[in-house]
Design a protein around this motif. Structure first.
Motif, PDB file in Angstrom:
ATOM      1  N   GLY A 157     -10.460  19.306   0.840  1.00 61.68           N
ATOM      2  CA  GLY A 157     -10.058  18.811   2.142  1.00 61.68           C
ATOM      3  C   GLY A 157     -11.259  18.403   2.968  1.00 61.68           C
ATOM      4  O   GLY A 157     -12.409  18.615   2.576  1.00 61.68           O
ATOM      5  N   ASN A 158     -10.971  17.828   4.146  1.00 66.46           N
ATOM      6  CA  ASN A 158     -12.036  17.315   5.004  1.00 66.46           C
ATOM      7  C   ASN A 158     -11.817  17.746   6.456  1.00 66.46           C
ATOM      8  O   ASN A 158     -12.080  16.986   7.379  1.00 66.46           O
ATOM      9  CB  ASN A 158     -12.103  15.786   4.897  1.00 66.46           C
ATOM     10  CG  ASN A 158     -13.441  15.225   5.333  1.00 66.46           C
ATOM     11  OD1 ASN A 158     -14.468  15.883   5.223  1.00 66.46           O
ATOM     12  ND2 ASN A 158     -13.434  14.001   5.843  1.00 66.46           N
ATOM     13  N   ASP A 159     -11.289  18.951   6.627  1.00 65.18           N
ATOM     14  CA  ASP A 159     -11.086  19.557   7.945  1.00 65.18           C
ATOM     15  C   ASP A 159     -10.061  18.813   8.793  1.00 65.18           C
ATOM     16  O   ASP A 159     -10.051  18.930  10.024  1.00 65.18           O
ATOM     17  CB  ASP A 159     -12.413  19.701   8.696  1.00 65.18           C
ATOM     18  CG  ASP A 159     -13.400  20.545   7.907  1.00 65.18           C
ATOM     19  OD1 ASP A 159     -12.951  21.497   7.249  1.00 65.18           O
ATOM     20  OD2 ASP A 159     -14.602  20.232   7.909  1.00 65.18           O
ATOM     21  N   LEU A 160      -9.179  18.088   8.123  1.00 62.39           N
ATOM     22  CA  LEU A 160      -8.055  17.416   8.775  1.00 62.39           C
ATOM     23  C   LEU A 160      -6.796  17.668   7.965  1.00 62.39           C
ATOM     24  O   LEU A 160      -6.833  17.715   6.728  1.00 62.39           O
ATOM     25  CB  LEU A 160      -8.292  15.907   8.889  1.00 62.39           C
ATOM     26  CG  LEU A 160      -9.401  15.438   9.823  1.00 62.39           C
ATOM     27  CD1 LEU A 160      -9.567  13.925   9.700  1.00 62.39           C
ATOM     28  CD2 LEU A 160      -9.100  15.823  11.262  1.00 62.39           C
ATOM     29  N   PHE A 161      -5.688  17.780   8.657  1.00 61.22           N
ATOM     30  CA  PHE A 161      -4.392  17.956   7.998  1.00 61.22           C
ATOM     31  C   PHE A 161      -3.887  16.608   7.476  1.00 61.22           C
ATOM     32  O   PHE A 161      -4.153  15.568   8.051  1.00 61.22           O
ATOM     33  CB  PHE A 161      -3.389  18.512   9.006  1.00 61.22           C
ATOM     34  CG  PHE A 161      -1.996  18.657   8.448  1.00 61.22           C
ATOM     35  CD1 PHE A 161      -1.643  19.777   7.714  1.00 61.22           C
ATOM     36  CD2 PHE A 161      -1.048  17.666   8.634  1.00 61.22           C
ATOM     37  CE1 PHE A 161      -0.376  19.910   7.179  1.00 61.22           C
ATOM     38  CE2 PHE A 161       0.227  17.789   8.112  1.00 61.22           C
ATOM     39  CZ  PHE A 161       0.563  18.918   7.383  1.00 61.22           C
ATOM     40  N   GLY A 162      -3.130  16.647   6.365  1.00 63.78           N
ATOM     41  CA  GLY A 162      -2.344  15.488   5.950  1.00 63.78           C
ATOM     42  C   GLY A 162      -3.026  14.470   5.075  1.00 63.78           C
ATOM     43  O   GLY A 162      -2.771  13.276   5.201  1.00 63.78           O
ATOM     44  N   LYS A 163      -3.860  14.896   4.160  1.00 66.13           N
ATOM     45  CA  LYS A 163      -4.542  13.953   3.274  1.00 66.13           C
ATOM     46  C   LYS A 163      -3.525  13.095   2.525  1.00 66.13           C
ATOM     47  O   LYS A 163      -2.613  13.602   1.881  1.00 66.13           O
ATOM     48  CB  LYS A 163      -5.418  14.711   2.279  1.00 66.13           C
ATOM     49  CG  LYS A 163      -6.359  13.829   1.468  1.00 66.13           C
ATOM     50  CD  LYS A 163      -7.363  14.677   0.707  1.00 66.13           C
ATOM     51  CE  LYS A 163      -8.425  13.805   0.043  1.00 66.13           C
ATOM     52  NZ  LYS A 163      -9.489  14.632  -0.579  1.00 66.13           N
ATOM     53  N   GLY A 164      -3.664  11.771   2.640  1.00 66.77           N
ATOM     54  CA  GLY A 164      -2.749  10.859   1.980  1.00 66.77           C
ATOM     55  C   GLY A 164      -1.498  10.546   2.762  1.00 66.77           C
ATOM     56  O   GLY A 164      -0.688   9.731   2.327  1.00 66.77           O
ATOM     57  N   TYR A 165      -1.313  11.168   3.937  1.00 66.47           N
ATOM     58  CA  TYR A 165      -0.101  10.952   4.725  1.00 66.47           C
ATOM     59  C   TYR A 165      -0.306   9.795   5.700  1.00 66.47           C
ATOM     60  O   TYR A 165      -1.438   9.372   5.983  1.00 66.47           O
ATOM     61  CB  TYR A 165       0.270  12.208   5.520  1.00 66.47           C
ATOM     62  CG  TYR A 165       0.521  13.448   4.699  1.00 66.47           C
ATOM     63  CD1 TYR A 165       0.599  13.410   3.303  1.00 66.47           C
ATOM     64  CD2 TYR A 165       0.682  14.682   5.321  1.00 66.47           C
ATOM     65  CE1 TYR A 165       0.836  14.559   2.570  1.00 66.47           C
ATOM     66  CE2 TYR A 165       0.923  15.839   4.589  1.00 66.47           C
ATOM     67  CZ  TYR A 165       0.987  15.767   3.212  1.00 66.47           C
ATOM     68  OH  TYR A 165       1.211  16.906   2.482  1.00 66.47           O
ATOM     69  N   GLU A 166       0.796   9.302   6.228  1.00 68.50           N
ATOM     70  CA  GLU A 166       0.750   8.244   7.223  1.00 68.50           C
ATOM     71  C   GLU A 166      -0.124   8.667   8.402  1.00 68.50           C
ATOM     72  O   GLU A 166      -0.005   9.782   8.897  1.00 68.50           O
ATOM     73  CB  GLU A 166       2.170   7.948   7.710  1.00 68.50           C
ATOM     74  CG  GLU A 166       2.261   6.799   8.701  1.00 68.50           C
ATOM     75  CD  GLU A 166       3.693   6.545   9.161  1.00 68.50           C
ATOM     76  OE1 GLU A 166       4.060   5.380   9.353  1.00 68.50           O
ATOM     77  OE2 GLU A 166       4.442   7.539   9.319  1.00 68.50           O
ATOM     78  N   TYR A 167      -1.019   7.793   8.831  1.00 67.51           N
ATOM     79  CA  TYR A 167      -1.948   7.959   9.954  1.00 67.51           C
ATOM     80  C   TYR A 167      -3.192   8.782   9.602  1.00 67.51           C
ATOM     81  O   TYR A 167      -4.053   8.981  10.460  1.00 67.51           O
ATOM     82  CB  TYR A 167      -1.280   8.601  11.190  1.00 67.51           C
ATOM     83  CG  TYR A 167      -0.116   7.822  11.754  1.00 67.51           C
ATOM     84  CD1 TYR A 167      -0.264   6.513  12.182  1.00 67.51           C
ATOM     85  CD2 TYR A 167       1.150   8.407  11.868  1.00 67.51           C
ATOM     86  CE1 TYR A 167       0.806   5.791  12.715  1.00 67.51           C
ATOM     87  CE2 TYR A 167       2.226   7.700  12.392  1.00 67.51           C
ATOM     88  CZ  TYR A 167       2.048   6.395  12.809  1.00 67.51           C
ATOM     89  OH  TYR A 167       3.108   5.693  13.326  1.00 67.51           O
ATOM     90  N   TYR A 168      -3.337   9.258   8.382  1.00 68.74           N
ATOM     91  CA  TYR A 168      -4.499  10.086   8.044  1.00 68.74           C
ATOM     92  C   TYR A 168      -5.789   9.281   8.179  1.00 68.74           C
ATOM     93  O   TYR A 168      -5.899   8.150   7.702  1.00 68.74           O
ATOM     94  CB  TYR A 168      -4.376  10.625   6.621  1.00 68.74           C
ATOM     95  CG  TYR A 168      -5.511  11.533   6.199  1.00 68.74           C
ATOM     96  CD1 TYR A 168      -5.604  12.819   6.709  1.00 68.74           C
ATOM     97  CD2 TYR A 168      -6.483  11.107   5.294  1.00 68.74           C
ATOM     98  CE1 TYR A 168      -6.638  13.668   6.323  1.00 68.74           C
ATOM     99  CE2 TYR A 168      -7.515  11.946   4.904  1.00 68.74           C
ATOM    100  CZ  TYR A 168      -7.591  13.222   5.432  1.00 68.74           C
ATOM    101  OH  TYR A 168      -8.605  14.061   5.054  1.00 68.74           O
ATOM    102  N   ALA A 169      -6.783   9.874   8.821  1.00 71.54           N
ATOM    103  CA  ALA A 169      -8.071   9.206   9.042  1.00 71.54           C
ATOM    104  C   ALA A 169      -8.930   9.335   7.787  1.00 71.54           C
ATOM    105  O   ALA A 169      -9.836  10.175   7.694  1.00 71.54           O
ATOM    106  CB  ALA A 169      -8.772   9.821  10.246  1.00 71.54           C
ATOM    107  N   ALA A 170      -8.669   8.473   6.824  1.00 74.88           N
ATOM    108  CA  ALA A 170      -9.323   8.571   5.518  1.00 74.88           C
ATOM    109  C   ALA A 170     -10.753   8.040   5.528  1.00 74.88           C
ATOM    110  O   ALA A 170     -11.505   8.269   4.570  1.00 74.88           O
ATOM    111  CB  ALA A 170      -8.509   7.802   4.474  1.00 74.88           C
ATOM    112  N   ASP A 171     -11.152   7.336   6.587  1.00 72.97           N
ATOM    113  CA  ASP A 171     -12.477   6.729   6.609  1.00 72.97           C
ATOM    114  C   ASP A 171     -13.582   7.683   7.059  1.00 72.97           C
ATOM    115  O   ASP A 171     -14.762   7.338   6.968  1.00 72.97           O
ATOM    116  CB  ASP A 171     -12.473   5.494   7.530  1.00 72.97           C
ATOM    117  CG  ASP A 171     -11.617   4.367   6.973  1.00 72.97           C
ATOM    118  OD1 ASP A 171     -11.411   4.345   5.744  1.00 72.97           O
ATOM    119  OD2 ASP A 171     -11.154   3.525   7.755  1.00 72.97           O
ATOM    120  N   LEU A 172     -13.222   8.849   7.535  1.00 79.30           N
ATOM    121  CA  LEU A 172     -14.254   9.801   7.957  1.00 79.30           C
ATOM    122  C   LEU A 172     -15.013  10.314   6.741  1.00 79.30           C
ATOM    123  O   LEU A 172     -14.417  10.561   5.690  1.00 79.30           O
ATOM    124  CB  LEU A 172     -13.618  10.968   8.710  1.00 79.30           C
ATOM    125  CG  LEU A 172     -13.037  10.618  10.086  1.00 79.30           C
ATOM    126  CD1 LEU A 172     -12.253  11.799  10.658  1.00 79.30           C
ATOM    127  CD2 LEU A 172     -14.151  10.225  11.040  1.00 79.30           C
TER     128      LEU A 172
END
Length: 525
Positions: free
Chosen positions: A331-346
């Motif tokens: 994980g990357n200290d954010l909820f919802g990996k792969g989910y709608e609205y996930y901030a994948a660019d961090l």
């Protein structure tokens, strides 16, 4: 199930932000299982077959079990409810709302009134599903004297003002702008029952793909194909849910041919049988967030430098390998990996002990000592605590691991202590924010109280343009990534097992999404 704090061991669903935490599931299977004709049937196993009874083993709730879909709290409850009933919407693989009994929905400009149009569907008694059934169901769920799971999710709706606009139309009046209103329609436990329905155990009537045959609480439930199901009749003649509380009992029943589907297997079992040919192992990716919750309102975690130091202490791959036996991703200290609205660019955060030590020194927290609350309430919790304790020691931090009661852990850790093991099943990112990260959120385990953050959430909910709304959610996630209280080190697979002749299953969606427990799409080859 918006009132559970996390995906729990022994079958508890992941809530979307109530007193614990739940989400959306999907029945899964090996990616190549639908075109493997080597099962001895002599037929193309990629072609659906009609007939047969599939027996599915779940952990159960004992003699107190009920088929009331509004009370569902276990995976077994949710799977039975999905077989018998429908919701207006459900969550897709990315946790976005997908139409079900609702054929379409449309908001006014202010996002505080939504018109929902129902598709043509019938209950098992042949009566049409109407707007009055929907309003009855939602008003039943919202009854202040009852403890139905979806109650918190329906809170934004003014049910007194909402009304039928025809047999198949409903105008929902909301208490405030709600851009993510479709998530409410998909809420866990928000099933539609016939108007005035009160008996859910002796002869329940739903509009789902299977109709009731029999039910013995704590033992089994038998349902039969509903030929007039709006999405098409199931391939199976019957689905039987059987209770096997211990994982070993479910596995042995599957290996011995007493069942064809076993829910909730552990990674060790999966490794022992995967690719061996006797049974199929199914992994539902990104099904459960794994992490630590730091209380941001009390020392030492009221200093964001200490929180950042802990982010940098974590060796996420070591935690995934050790606590999850490799059955997951970092994980990357954010909820919802792969989910709608996930901030994948961090950027993916990695262990940096030198930087962690420097931050602790700046914060005056050298030689820091903290107590980490954990429990055997969920798989991997005690292992994660031990691994992180050893990682923290390399940064000069002493962690005292405190074992809590399995029975009271979730209620205890919401308010007490400073850092604890935390877990959550799948749910929309919006729901995670609203139920866990706003000042008035009821399950705010990190005590994240920031009025400017609350204002960003309200801005997102008042923004009709999805691109603009996405940008607001990204701002919120950047803030959490920098200084939030959730140290999210991994996302666990949810593991199922099936007999080799079970076909038509998918492994593309997290647990608790639309395609989990889709026994109407399964067949026996």
């Amino acid at each position: 199930m918006h009132d559970l704090p996390a995906l729990r061991r022994r079958g508890f669903l992941t809530a979307v932000g109530t007193t614990a935490a739940l989400g959306v599931l999907g029945l899964a299977g090996c990616a190549d299982s639908t075109d493997d004709p080597s099962d001895g049937s002599g037929s193309d196993s990629g072609t659906p077959r009609r007939g047969g009874r599939l027996r599915a083993a779940f952990a159960g709730g004992g003699a107190s079990e009920t088929l009331d879909p509004h009370l569902a709290s276990l995976f077994a409850d949710a799977a039975r409810a999905k077989a018998l009933y429908d919701k207006l919407a459900d969550y897709g693989a990315d946790l976005s709302a997908q139409p079900r009994l609702a054929e379409k929905w449309e908001a006014n400009k202010a996002l505080d009134r939504w018109q929902v149009t129902l598709r043509r569907a019938t209950f098992h008694n042949g009566k049409a599903v109407t707007a009055e059934d929907v309003l009855y169901s939602y008003r039943r769920i919202a009854d202040p004297d009852q403890a139905f799971r979806a109650k918190a999710s329906l809170e934004p709706i003014d049910l007194d003002a909402s009304r039928a606009t025809g047999t198949h139309g409903i105008e929902f009046v909301l208490k405030r702008p709600t851009a993510e209103f479709p998530n409410i329609l998909a809420a866990f436990g928000a099933y539609i029952v016939p108007a005035d329905a009160t008996d859910f155990d002796s002869e329940p009537v739903g509009s789902g793909p299977f109709r009731f045959v029999s039910f013995t609480p704590g033992r089994s439930a038998l349902f039969r194909r509903y030929d007039d199901y709006w999405e098409g009749a199931p391939h199976l003649d019957e689905i039987e849910f059987v209770v096997a509380n211990e994982e070993s009992a479910r596995v042995n029943a599957l290996l011995g041919g007493q069942v064809e589907y076993a829910h909730e297997l552990n990674p060790t079992t999966a490794r022992a049988h995967e690719g061996k040919g006797q049974i199929e192992i199914v992994r539902l990716r990104n099904s459960a967030m794994q992490g630590f919750a730091m209380k941001t309102d009390r020392a030492p975690f009221d200093d964001k430098r200490v929180r950042e130091a802990f982010f940098l202490i974590a060796d996420r791959q070591e935690l995934v390998d050790g606590a999850l036996s490799g059955a997951g991703v970092v994980g990357n200290d954010l909820f919802g990996k792969g989910y709608e609205y996930y901030a994948a660019d961090l950027p993916q955060r990695a262990q940096d002990l030198d930087r962690a030590k420097a931050l602790l020194k700046q914060a005056g927290a050298e030689n820091l000592k903290v107590t980490l609350d954990t429990s055997a309430v969920a798989a991997g919790f005690t292992e994660a605590a031990g691994i992180f304790r050893d990682q923290a020691a390399k940064a000069g931090v002493t962690i005292d691991v405190k074992m809590g009661s399995k029975d009271s852990y979730w209620s205890d850790i919401l308010d007490s202590g400073t850092i604890c093991c935390y877990r959550s099943g799948a749910m929309p990112i919006e729901a995670h924010i609203s139920q866990r990260l706003l000042t008035d959120s009821t399950t705010n385990a990190t005590k994240w109280h920031h009025k400017d953050f609350d204002a960003l959430y309200q801005q997102a909910q008042s923004t009709k343009d999805k691109t603009e709304r996405t940008a607001v959610y990204e701002r919120m996630q950047r803030r959490l990534y920098t200084e939030g209280g959730f140290l999210v080190w991994g996302f666990a697979d949810w593991i199922l097992g099936t007999a080799r002749n079970v076909k038509g299953v998918e492994a593309k969606a997290p647990a608790n999404s639309l395609d989990w427990a889709r026994f109407d799409k399964v067949w026996l080859a």
